[in-house]
Each structure stands twice: as C-alpha cells, then as structure tokens.
Design a protein around this motif. Structure first.
Motif, short mmCIF file in Angstrom:
data_model
loop_
_atom_site.label_atom_id
_atom_site.label_comp_id
_atom_site.label_asym_id
_atom_site.label_seq_id
_atom_site.Cartn_x
_atom_site.Cartn_y
_atom_site.Cartn_z
N GLU A 109 61.15 45.40 92.66
CA GLU A 109 61.71 44.73 93.83
C GLU A 109 61.12 45.29 95.11
N GLN A 110 60.92 46.60 95.15
CA GLN A 110 60.32 47.21 96.33
C GLN A 110 58.87 46.77 96.50
N ARG A 111 58.15 46.68 95.37
CA ARG A 111 56.75 46.25 95.45
C ARG A 111 56.62 44.79 95.83
N ASN A 112 57.60 43.98 95.43
CA ASN A 112 57.53 42.54 95.73
C ASN A 112 57.62 42.27 97.22
N GLY A 113 58.35 43.10 97.94
CA GLY A 113 58.39 42.97 99.40
C GLY A 113 58.86 41.63 99.90
N GLY A 114 59.90 41.07 99.30
CA GLY A 114 60.42 39.79 99.75
C GLY A 114 59.82 38.59 99.06
N PHE A 115 58.81 38.79 98.22
CA PHE A 115 58.22 37.69 97.46
C PHE A 115 59.16 37.31 96.32
N VAL A 116 59.31 36.02 96.07
CA VAL A 116 60.23 35.52 95.04
C VAL A 116 59.44 34.71 94.02
N TYR A 117 59.64 35.07 92.75
CA TYR A 117 58.95 34.34 91.69
C TYR A 117 59.76 33.12 91.28
N HIS A 118 59.09 31.95 91.19
CA HIS A 118 59.72 30.71 90.78
C HIS A 118 59.15 30.32 89.42
N GLU A 119 59.98 30.45 88.39
CA GLU A 119 59.51 30.20 87.04
C GLU A 119 59.12 28.74 86.83
N ASP A 120 59.84 27.82 87.48
CA ASP A 120 59.55 26.40 87.28
C ASP A 120 58.18 26.01 87.84
N HIS A 121 57.68 26.77 88.82
CA HIS A 121 56.35 26.52 89.38
C HIS A 121 55.30 27.50 88.84
N ASP A 122 55.77 28.57 88.19
CA ASP A 122 54.90 29.68 87.79
C ASP A 122 54.09 30.14 88.98
N ALA A 123 54.79 30.45 90.05
CA ALA A 123 54.14 30.87 91.30
C ALA A 123 55.12 31.73 92.09
N TRP A 124 54.55 32.51 93.02
CA TRP A 124 55.34 33.33 93.93
C TRP A 124 55.42 32.65 95.29
#
Length: 210
Positions: A38-53
């Motif tokens: 979570e710290q490394r993601n830095g606010g990025f959210v993974y969307h499984e339905d799009h397979d994208a961040w």
C-alpha cells in the motif's frame, strides 16, 4: 480425563500452541506485506475488471510485460501523459512513464513472503513432532491423546503447506498484449484476409478468361 499423565497434556497443549504461533507468523507477515504494498502504491488503485492501475491523477496504467521468473505483471503509464503530469517529480523519475507491479499469484507470492511461510511451516513440523515423540514416553490414554493431537495438528497445518509450493499457471509464461498490439494484430489479419480474397478473385477472372 482420569489416568492421563501431565506430560501428555503438556505435549498436546504445546503442539497446539505452536500451531497457533505458525498461523500468527503467517498472518503478521501477510499484514506487513500488504502495508508495504500500500505504501509503494502511493495512491494508485488496481481495477481487476480493467486489469489496469488508476493513478491519483485519473490516468490509466496498462499491462506491458510479464516476468515469468518472479510471477509479476508490470504496468506502465503513457510517457507523454506522465512527462506532462504536474506531479511527475513526486511520482517517478523515469521518462518512460510510471511503472506499477502486481503479483499474479495468491499469497505467498514473493520470495520474502515464501520465506516467512516457510518459517511458519517449520514451526508446524515441531508442533507435530513434539506430541508424536511424547507418545513413546507415555502409556494408555495419554499416548492416545498425544497421537490424536499430532494428527489434528498435521491436518490443521495443511493449508499452510498447500500454498507454499509455487506452481505457475502457465509454465511458458503469460502472453500479454497491449491495446495497440491487439488492434495492429487485427488490422494485419484483416489485410491478409483481403489479400486472399483479392487473389481468389484474380484467379477466378484468369480462369474465366481461359
């Protein structure tokens, strides 16, 4: 229970405590891993339905490559978008776009996670061995108690062992294509089909002329 030696009770209890310790080690390691990610993601959210961040600036990072050795999918933002982003300096130093990673396997996925799971599994071995060894020093109901406890602990440890061995879903690695590559592939297929149809038509005309 009457007639059961104190040694048998202690061995059975000690084995059960060690099983709980093993699960505690695994749980704490998993929580630490999740916090680190979570710290490394830095606010990025993974969307499984799009397979994208999706980044905090509402820009998508699409899959670019797959690392079959580490079982990691790599995603990257568009360089033109990232380089023009007002918060680029606090996001990435790369001029090729921000990269994000995702483990494709369930826990434990990384080598660090597997190391902690290995420690937990080692504790379960001791948890089974202790009451099993005690069975040779006690008699009657005490022996039955420690043997049943050892079997119960072994069954309880199976979930930890079942996910320790890493088994790739695809030994050859996953094939990942970007949207541009998919469109280019479709255009090439359509062009090839058009050439075949044109060739067939030319052949028919030639045969008709003969």
């Amino acid at each position: 229970m009457t007639g059961i030696e104190v040694t048998a009770w202690l061995a059975a209890g000690y084995g059960l405590v060690l099983l709980l310790v093993a699960y505690g080690i695994d749980r704490l390691a998993r929580r630490a891993q999740n916090r680190l990610l979570e710290q490394r993601n830095g606010g990025f959210v993974y969307h499984e339905d799009h397979d994208a961040w999706l980044c905090p600036e509402d820009q998508w990072l699409w899959p670019k490559s797959f690392d079959p050795d580490n079982r990691v999918m790599r995603y990257r933002g568009s360089p033109s978008v990232c380089n023009a982003c007002p918060v680029k300096d606090t996001c990435t130093s790369s001029n090729d776009g921000r990269e994000m990673r995702r483990f494709v396997d369930s826990w434990p996925a990384s080598e660090s996670a597997r190391f902690h799971r290995g420690i937990a599994c080692s504790v379960t071995v001791l948890a089974v061995a202790w009451p099993a060894a005690t069975a040779f020093t006690v008699d009657g109901a005490g022996r039955l108690l420690v043997l049943v406890t050892a079997v119960a602990i072994a069954v309880g440890a199976l979930p930890l062992w079942s996910h320790l061995r890493r088994t790739p879903a695809d030994p050859l690695g996953a094939v990942v294509r970007t949207l541009d590559e998919t469109l280019a592939e479709r255009e090439a297929a359509a062009a090839a089909l058009l050439r075949r149809r044109t060739s067939y038509a030319s052949d028919r005309r030639a045969n008709h002329a003969d």
